[in-house]
Design a protein around this motif. Structure first.
Motif, PDB file in Angstrom:
ATOM      1  N   ASP A  43      49.691 -59.373-100.885  1.00  0.00           N
ATOM      2  CA  ASP A  43      48.792 -58.252-101.093  1.00  0.00           C
ATOM      3  C   ASP A  43      48.769 -57.774-102.537  1.00  0.00           C
ATOM      4  N   VAL A  44      49.684 -58.279-103.380  1.00  0.00           N
ATOM      5  CA  VAL A  44      49.722 -57.898-104.790  1.00  0.00           C
ATOM      6  C   VAL A  44      49.208 -59.031-105.677  1.00  0.00           C
ATOM      7  N   ASP A  45      49.699 -60.239-105.437  1.00  0.00           N
ATOM      8  CA  ASP A  45      49.300 -61.397-106.247  1.00  0.00           C
ATOM      9  C   ASP A  45      49.083 -62.586-105.306  1.00  0.00           C
ATOM     10  N   LYS A 184      45.200 -53.745 -96.075  1.00  0.00           N
ATOM     11  CA  LYS A 184      45.514 -53.892 -97.489  1.00  0.00           C
ATOM     12  C   LYS A 184      44.959 -55.215 -97.953  1.00  0.00           C
ATOM     13  N   PHE A 186      42.732 -57.486-101.496  1.00  0.00           N
ATOM     14  CA  PHE A 186      42.596 -57.728-102.931  1.00  0.00           C
ATOM     15  C   PHE A 186      41.245 -58.381-103.185  1.00  0.00           C
ATOM     16  N   SER A 203      45.558 -59.009 -96.700  1.00  0.00           N
ATOM     17  CA  SER A 203      46.905 -59.497 -96.379  1.00  0.00           C
ATOM     18  C   SER A 203      47.340 -59.035 -94.994  1.00  0.00           C
ATOM     19  N   SER A 265      44.514 -53.231-110.644  1.00  0.00           N
ATOM     20  CA  SER A 265      45.786 -53.956-110.659  1.00  0.00           C
ATOM     21  C   SER A 265      45.844 -55.068-111.695  1.00  0.00           C
ATOM     22  N   SER A 266      44.695 -55.622-112.109  1.00  0.00           N
ATOM     23  CA  SER A 266      44.736 -56.722-113.079  1.00  0.00           C
ATOM     24  C   SER A 266      43.388 -56.852-113.774  1.00  0.00           C
ATOM     25  N   GLY A 359      40.624 -57.140-111.247  1.00  0.00           N
ATOM     26  CA  GLY A 359      41.393 -57.338-110.018  1.00  0.00           C
ATOM     27  C   GLY A 359      41.717 -55.992-109.400  1.00  0.00           C
ATOM     28  N   GLN A 361      43.226 -53.831-106.041  1.00  0.00           N
ATOM     29  CA  GLN A 361      43.859 -53.710-104.738  1.00  0.00           C
ATOM     30  C   GLN A 361      43.066 -52.698-103.920  1.00  0.00           C
ATOM     31  N   LYS A 363      42.941 -50.586-100.314  1.00  0.00           N
ATOM     32  CA  LYS A 363      43.886 -50.168 -99.276  1.00  0.00           C
ATOM     33  C   LYS A 363      43.326 -49.011 -98.466  1.00  0.00           C
TER      34      LYS A 363
END
Length: 434
Positions: A43-45, A184, A186, A203, A265-266, A359, A361, A363
């Motif tokens: 869920d992050v990368d 959650k 991305f 995710s 996030s990115s 990028g 996230q 949620k």
């Protein structure tokens, strides 16, 4: 049969009421949480998580906190905390609201204790005045030959550890609500891209909302001294093609719409190009280092950007063109801002400038209010435990001859002695002085 069932229940209760079990469960949770920091989480990368060995993915180490076995451990810890709290509740309640003066000297705490002689009436008045002036609630009990008392200050401090344990249960329940009822995910999207919310990579959970996200702009801003300022994404929420909301988000500054929160996030550099295919202008956005590709309609040519300069004043990219499944490029080179080149005679390509890929996230957490409640309870429990400890003073006077006799006075210290002893010594000095 009935006795056997009761015995089984008692055994289970005894297991879950064990403090050792709670410490073991905390250790196991801490261990796997530490392991979870070593594995990229989906869920992050998601890209790095996908690159992890399949056996680790199957065991759940790339989505650790949503695995059934990790939740099961948390569930056991919650049961342990609840059972321990139930067992302690009556004792804490009695120490707070049902205080009983001691019946004899053996009931006076021995760790910190003082004994001296004096007159019954004057001692009683002195004890009452001093303790009440210091904020104690005093309860007396008297008979023919003796009187006794119990006094408490900061009675709510008794509930500190109980509330702290309860807060962990509330936090776990809030996390479970969020993971089971929310989602959650991305998304990585370029400028000008419209992404249906239900199409994002999730995710865990299921996306039930039905709106689109339009990326108006994505920037990697720098300060005048060359240091990075922040990543910024200007996005719009569309419903049936109509803009319902627009907001610019950055790291630590999210945006929420209908319970769905977007976090920056990115960011990845990209370029915006125009492909001229037989007179038809087609916009193209390519991600740095071959993160995506462009396939011209009706061809088996694949164009990627192998490197992009991030200087907005001098946009430039190195490109490669692949044909079919071949691993060798059939064309490569450098394309500068405003320059137009021919791609294998199939179309012409012009570099219009830099572009960004953001990028985000995404949620939805319906348990967030429960988690905030758990945090508030945890803070309250810690304050009561460390800064509002209750002080319990007990004493008994036993007559020896007429009104003369001996008073024994003590204080319950719990796990803390130093500060309580100082308070007790001061009380004794004031009582004896009066």
């Amino acid at each position: 049969m009935k006795e056997h069932q009761e015995g089984a229940v008692d055994k289970i209760w005894r297991i879950f009421s064990s403090m050792k079990l709670g410490l073991v469960l905390l250790g196991v949770i801490a261990f796997f949480s530490g392991v979870g920091t070593l594995f990229p989480q989906a869920d992050v990368d998601p890209d790095k998580a996908q690159a992890v060995g399949k056996i680790w993915q199957d065991l759940g180490f790339t989505h650790l906190y949503s695995t059934y076995w990790f939740r099961l451990i948390l569930g056991f810890l919650c049961i342990n905390l609840i059972v321990c709290s139930i067992q302690r509740f009556q004792g804490i309640y009695n120490r707070t609201f049902k205080l009983q003066p001691p019946k004899n000297r053996t009931n006076i705490p021995k760790k910190i204790q003082e004994t001296w002689k004096g007159d019954s009436e004057s001692l009683r008045n002195s004890v009452q005045k001093v303790l009440r002036s210091r904020g104690f609630k005093v309860i007396f009990e008297e008979n023919d030959k003796q009187w006794s008392y119990i006094a408490i200050k900061r009675r709510w401090g008794n509930w500190g550890s109980f509330i702290t344990h309860l807060s962990f249960v509330v936090l776990v329940v809030g996390a479970f609500i969020g993971s089971s009822m929310g989602f959650k995910g991305f998304l990585m999207a370029g400028v000008g891209t419209t992404v249906p919310i239900h199409s994002i990579q999730v995710s865990h959970g299921t996306v039930k909302e039905n709106f689109d996200v339009l990326i108006n702009s994505a920037e990697d801003r720098f300060l005048a001294n060359g240091q990075r300022d922040n990543w910024y994404t200007d996005l719009s929420i569309l419903e049936n093609g109509k803009v319902m909301a627009r907001h610019t988000i950055s790291v630590n500054h999210p945006f929420t719409y209908q319970g769905v929160t977007f976090y920056q996030s990115s960011f990845i550099n990209g370029v915006h190009l125009t492909a001229d295919i037989k007179g038809q202008k087609v916009p193209v956005i390519l991600e740095d280092r071959g993160g995506n590709y462009f396939q011209a309609p009706g061809t088996d040519l694949y164009l990627v950007a192998s490197a992009i300069t991030s200087d907005p004043q001098k946009p430039s990219m190195l490109f490669e063109v692949f044909k079919g499944m071949s691993e060798n490029a059939v064309q490569s080179g450098q394309l500068d801002f405003g320059q137009t080149i021919d791609i294998q005679g199939a179309y012409k390509l012009t570099l219009d400038g830099n572009s960004g890929f953001t990028g985000l996230q995404v949620k939805q957490d319906p348990g967030v209010m429960v988690i905030w409640l758990g945090c508030a309870l945890l803070l309250l429990g810690l304050i009561l435990s460390f800064y509002w400890r209750s002080i319990l003073v007990t004493g008994i006077f036993q007559a020896e001859q007429g009104n003369q006799g001996e008073i024994t006075m003590g204080v319950s210290t719990g796990k803390v002695v130093g500060g309580v002893k100082e308070v007790f010594d001061r009380l004794v000095r004031e009582i004896r002085a009066k």
